[in-house]
Write an enzyme that holds these catalytic residues in place. Structure first.
Site, PDB file in Angstrom:
ATOM      1  N   ARG A 234      67.953  18.109  10.525  1.00 37.56           N
ATOM      2  CA  ARG A 234      68.088  17.844   9.548  1.00 37.56           C
ATOM      3  C   ARG A 234      66.120  17.503   9.120  1.00 37.56           C
ATOM      4  O   ARG A 234      66.136  16.465   9.411  1.00 37.56           O
ATOM      5  CB  ARG A 234      68.547  16.930   8.763  1.00 37.56           C
ATOM      6  CG  ARG A 234      69.769  18.562   7.899  1.00 37.56           C
ATOM      7  CD  ARG A 234      70.020  19.433   6.759  1.00 37.56           C
ATOM      8  NE  ARG A 234      70.490  20.056   6.458  1.00 37.56           N
ATOM      9  CZ  ARG A 234      70.968  21.278   7.264  1.00 37.56           C
ATOM     10  NH1 ARG A 234      70.465  21.350   8.125  1.00 37.56           N
ATOM     11  NH2 ARG A 234      72.812  22.251   6.703  1.00 37.56           N
ATOM     12  N   GLU A 263      62.338  20.390   1.738  1.00 39.77           N
ATOM     13  CA  GLU A 263      62.392  22.263   2.020  1.00 39.77           C
ATOM     14  C   GLU A 263      62.177  22.896   0.270  1.00 39.77           C
ATOM     15  O   GLU A 263      63.280  22.528  -0.361  1.00 39.77           O
ATOM     16  CB  GLU A 263      63.598  22.956   1.976  1.00 39.77           C
ATOM     17  CG  GLU A 263      63.277  21.952   4.208  1.00 39.77           C
ATOM     18  CD  GLU A 263      65.304  22.441   4.569  1.00 39.77           C
ATOM     19  OE1 GLU A 263      65.239  23.824   4.282  1.00 39.77           O
ATOM     20  OE2 GLU A 263      64.491  21.956   5.865  1.00 39.77           O
ATOM     21  N   HIS A 281      62.680  27.178   8.420  1.00 42.29           N
ATOM     22  CA  HIS A 281      64.410  26.861   8.674  1.00 42.29           C
ATOM     23  C   HIS A 281      64.724  28.311   8.994  1.00 42.29           C
ATOM     24  O   HIS A 281      65.782  28.556   8.195  1.00 42.29           O
ATOM     25  CB  HIS A 281      64.704  26.246   7.442  1.00 42.29           C
ATOM     26  CG  HIS A 281      66.089  26.122   7.274  1.00 42.29           C
ATOM     27  ND1 HIS A 281      66.405  24.274   6.998  1.00 42.29           N
ATOM     28  CD2 HIS A 281      67.356  26.199   8.424  1.00 42.29           C
ATOM     29  CE1 HIS A 281      67.747  24.286   7.036  1.00 42.29           C
ATOM     30  NE2 HIS A 281      68.028  24.688   8.287  1.00 42.29           N
TER      31      HIS A 281
HETATM   32  P1  NAP Z   1      78.379  18.962  15.260  1.00 37.72           P
HETATM   33  O1  NAP Z   1      78.565  19.396  16.509  1.00 37.72           O
HETATM   34  O2  NAP Z   1      78.798  17.518  14.349  1.00 37.72           O
HETATM   35  O3  NAP Z   1      77.495  17.612  16.400  1.00 37.72           O
HETATM   36  C1  NAP Z   1      76.784  16.483  15.375  1.00 37.72           C
HETATM   37  C2  NAP Z   1      75.728  15.738  16.221  1.00 37.72           C
HETATM   38  O4  NAP Z   1      75.333  14.242  15.888  1.00 37.72           O
HETATM   39  C3  NAP Z   1      77.940  14.950  16.995  1.00 37.72           C
HETATM   40  O5  NAP Z   1      77.773  14.383  18.512  1.00 37.72           O
HETATM   41  C4  NAP Z   1      77.394  13.296  16.686  1.00 37.72           C
HETATM   42  O6  NAP Z   1      78.370  12.373  16.896  1.00 37.72           O
HETATM   43  C5  NAP Z   1      75.853  12.765  16.303  1.00 37.72           C
HETATM   44  N1  NAP Z   1      75.229  12.401  15.147  1.00 37.72           N
HETATM   45  C6  NAP Z   1      75.915  12.315  14.124  1.00 37.72           C
HETATM   46  N2  NAP Z   1      75.579  11.566  13.304  1.00 37.72           N
HETATM   47  C7  NAP Z   1      74.917  10.680  14.611  1.00 37.72           C
HETATM   48  C8  NAP Z   1      74.659   9.177  14.151  1.00 37.72           C
HETATM   49  N3  NAP Z   1      73.864   9.099  12.499  1.00 37.72           N
HETATM   50  N4  NAP Z   1      73.637   9.016  14.863  1.00 37.72           N
HETATM   51  C9  NAP Z   1      73.767   9.496  16.401  1.00 37.72           C
HETATM   52  N5  NAP Z   1      74.473  10.552  16.407  1.00 37.72           N
HETATM   53  C10 NAP Z   1      75.160  11.195  15.343  1.00 37.72           C
HETATM   54  O7  NAP Z   1      77.384  19.581  14.531  1.00 37.72           O
HETATM   55  P2  NAP Z   1      76.266  20.940  14.856  1.00 37.72           P
HETATM   56  O8  NAP Z   1      77.585  22.064  14.934  1.00 37.72           O
HETATM   57  O9  NAP Z   1      75.694  20.591  16.392  1.00 37.72           O
HETATM   58  O10 NAP Z   1      75.256  21.288  14.337  1.00 37.72           O
HETATM   59  C11 NAP Z   1      74.114  19.299  13.559  1.00 37.72           C
HETATM   60  C12 NAP Z   1      73.754  20.294  13.040  1.00 37.72           C
HETATM   61  O11 NAP Z   1      72.707  20.985  13.081  1.00 37.72           O
HETATM   62  C13 NAP Z   1      74.142  20.157  11.877  1.00 37.72           C
HETATM   63  O12 NAP Z   1      74.671  19.255  10.931  1.00 37.72           O
HETATM   64  C14 NAP Z   1      73.034  20.576  11.146  1.00 37.72           C
HETATM   65  O13 NAP Z   1      72.598  19.612  10.094  1.00 37.72           O
HETATM   66  C15 NAP Z   1      71.790  21.672  11.615  1.00 37.72           C
HETATM   67  N6  NAP Z   1      71.622  22.584  11.087  1.00 37.72           N
HETATM   68  C16 NAP Z   1      71.004  23.549  11.593  1.00 37.72           C
HETATM   69  C17 NAP Z   1      70.252  24.617  11.443  1.00 37.72           C
HETATM   70  C18 NAP Z   1      68.664  25.172  11.038  1.00 37.72           C
HETATM   71  O14 NAP Z   1      68.249  26.262  11.271  1.00 37.72           O
HETATM   72  N7  NAP Z   1      68.117  24.292  11.398  1.00 37.72           N
HETATM   73  C19 NAP Z   1      71.218  25.524  11.893  1.00 37.72           C
HETATM   74  C20 NAP Z   1      72.930  25.218  12.562  1.00 37.72           C
HETATM   75  C21 NAP Z   1      72.726  23.584  12.240  1.00 37.72           C
HETATM   76  P3  NAP Z   1      78.478  11.223  17.028  1.00 37.72           P
HETATM   77  O15 NAP Z   1      79.829  11.324  15.894  1.00 37.72           O
HETATM   78  O16 NAP Z   1      79.316  10.211  18.220  1.00 37.72           O
HETATM   79  O17 NAP Z   1      77.804  10.039  16.535  1.00 37.72           O
HETATM   80  C1  8YV Z   2      71.349  27.529   7.284  1.00 37.15           C
HETATM   81  C2  8YV Z   2      71.497  25.350   8.445  1.00 37.15           C
HETATM   82  O1  8YV Z   2      69.758  28.336   7.211  1.00 37.15           O
HETATM   83  O2  8YV Z   2      74.126  25.840   9.027  1.00 37.15           O
HETATM   84  C3  8YV Z   2      73.277  24.829   8.959  1.00 37.15           C
HETATM   85  O3  8YV Z   2      73.731  23.424   9.066  1.00 37.15           O
HETATM   86  O4  8YV Z   2      70.873  24.204   8.598  1.00 37.15           O
HETATM   87  C4  8YV Z   2      70.994  27.089   8.704  1.00 37.15           C
HETATM   88  O5  8YV Z   2      72.235  27.191   9.439  1.00 37.15           O
HETATM   89  C5  8YV Z   2      71.764  27.335   6.239  1.00 37.15           C
HETATM   90  O6  8YV Z   2      72.739  26.190   5.880  1.00 37.15           O
HETATM   91  C6  8YV Z   2      71.020  27.362   4.834  1.00 37.15           C
HETATM   92  O7  8YV Z   2      70.826  26.979   3.464  1.00 37.15           O
END
Ligand code: NAP
Ligand code: 8YV
Length: 324
Positions: A234, A263, A281
């Site tokens: 993010r 964004e 994104h």
């Molecule tokens: P997840 O499995 O919940 O993993 C999040 C990780 O972040 C956990 O290991 C958590 O561990 C760590 N974390 C949370 N808060 C933290 C903090 N304050 N300091 C350090 N570590 C922290 O989630 P995921 O499925 O991998 O997804 C992660 C994130 O990727 C989503 O929340 C989203 O914002 C982003 N994302 C972006 C896209 C894109 O299109 N660019 C797509 C999908 C997801 P702890 O709780 O032990 O700290």
């Molecule tokens: C999506 C994401 O593009 O899953 C997330 O957290 O950032 C992306 O996969 C987004 O949520 C769609 O608005």
């Protein structure tokens, strides 16, 4: 058997055709461009029991819908939904984990390679006719060879990124608030310690208060002049002004960013930098994966209203029970 076609589902935000087709087929769908509480009519307030959220849902919007039971949010990150408020009100919130993990990890490696080996710039060079006029593209100062990777957020996507980095021959370390048992990667209890140890920092943590501007001037300074910063999590996690400064004055070498604080608006300071690779994104943005995410939004709604439990509740609302 519950007659799902009588349940009013409010779709707030821009909806994919795939999701629209399933929601229209299954429920009584009501559309709204954005989640604006002012636009809620008394008729909507009297019947809406669910929101399919394709954007942010705040407390005021939820409170304007007294019959609301569930907010099914599109995306694994749900920082734009006030899930804590929902949990206190007894409203279920769901997200779309797992189905996008591998896609987002693929995109991250693409972004990393593009950032260090300048693939977008090299293609532009070719298309502009420079290969013919001026000869081969320059040898890139950046390479993945010899790099040490650090992952901020070793969760589902972080681990999928780590597996790919291992295949690329890079050592991996990470920082989370808690150590993940059973992983072969070095754990760092602080982000500063991780940044000081590696030269390639990949952020994939959720947004929200606990990560706001976590990647700041000190962290970038610790990453050092060969440092590459990749953000697929993010935009709010980064101090963008500090990042632009660090890229501009050589504090770090380069950055690859898929996400931004405001964004789709980007600070000019980032847009102007040649050593920043910028994507709009697109981490999960294939038809395959976006359809799987849309399916999970609808599956959560169907499961809630037919079985009384969702498929993928967020932690803040796991305690919420369906009304009988
Ligand atoms: P997840 O499995 O919940 O993993 C999040 C990780 O972040 C956990 O290991 C958590 O561990 C760590 N974390 C949370 N808060 C933290 C903090 N304050 N300091 C350090 N570590 C922290 O989630 P995921 O499925 O991998 O997804 C992660 C994130 O990727 C989503 O929340 C989203 O914002 C982003 N994302 C972006 C896209 C894109 O299109 N660019 C797509 C999908 C997801 P702890 O709780 O032990 O700290
Ligand atoms: C999506 C994401 O593009 O899953 C997330 O957290 O950032 C992306 O996969 C987004 O949520 C769609 O608005």
């Amino acid at each position: 058997m519950t007659d799902l076609s009588r349940i009013a589902v409010l779709v707030a935000g821009k909806l994919s055709d795939h999701a629209a087709a399933r929601i229209v087929q299954t429920f009584d769908m009501i559309r709204m461009e954005t989640a604006d509480p002012e636009a809620i009519t008394p008729q909507m307030a009297g019947k809406v029991r669910a929101i399919a959220a394709f954007g942010g849902i705040n407390a005021v919007f939820m409170d304007a819908l007294p019959k609301l039971e569930i907010v099914a949010s599109f995306g694994v990150g749900y920082d734009s939904v006030d899930a804590a408020h929902a949990g206190r009100k007894g409203v279920m919130v769901t997200n779309t984990p797992d189905v996008l993990t591998e896609e987002v990890a693929d995109t991250t490696l693409g972004l990393l390679l593009n950032t260090v080996r300048e693939l977008s710039r090299a293609e532009r060079y070719l298309r502009d006719g420079c290969w013919v006029k001026e000869g081969p593209y320059r040898l890139t100062p950046g390479t993945l060879r010899g790099r040490k990777a650090g992952i901020l957020g070793m969760g589902r996507i972080g681990q999928a990124i780590a597996r790919r980095l291992e295949a690329f021959g890079l050592p991996v370390a990470y920082h989370n608030r808690r150590r993940v048992e059973g992983l072969p990667y070095a754990y760092h209890a602080t982000l500063m310690s991780l940044a000081a140890e590696v030269d390639t920092l990949i952020s994939v943590v959720p947004g929200g208060a606990s990560t706001a501007k976590a990647v700041n001037a000190e962290v970038l300074n610790a990453l050092g002049p060969n440092g590459v910063f990749i953000n697929i999590g993010r935009g709010s996690t980064v101090d963008e002004a500090a990042l632009a400064k660090a890229l501009g004055d050589g504090t770090i070498f380069a950055a690859g960013l898929d996400v931004f604080a405001d964004e789709p608006n980007l600070p000019k300071a980032l847009l102007d930098l040649p050593n920043a690779t910028l994507l709009p994104h697109v981490g999960s943005a294939s038809i395959h994966t976006r359809n799987a995410m849309a399916d999970l939004v609808v599956d959560n709604l169907v499961s809630w209203f037919s079985k009384g439990e969702p498929v993928t509740a967020v932690p803040e609302t796991v305690h919420v029970k369906a009304k009988v």
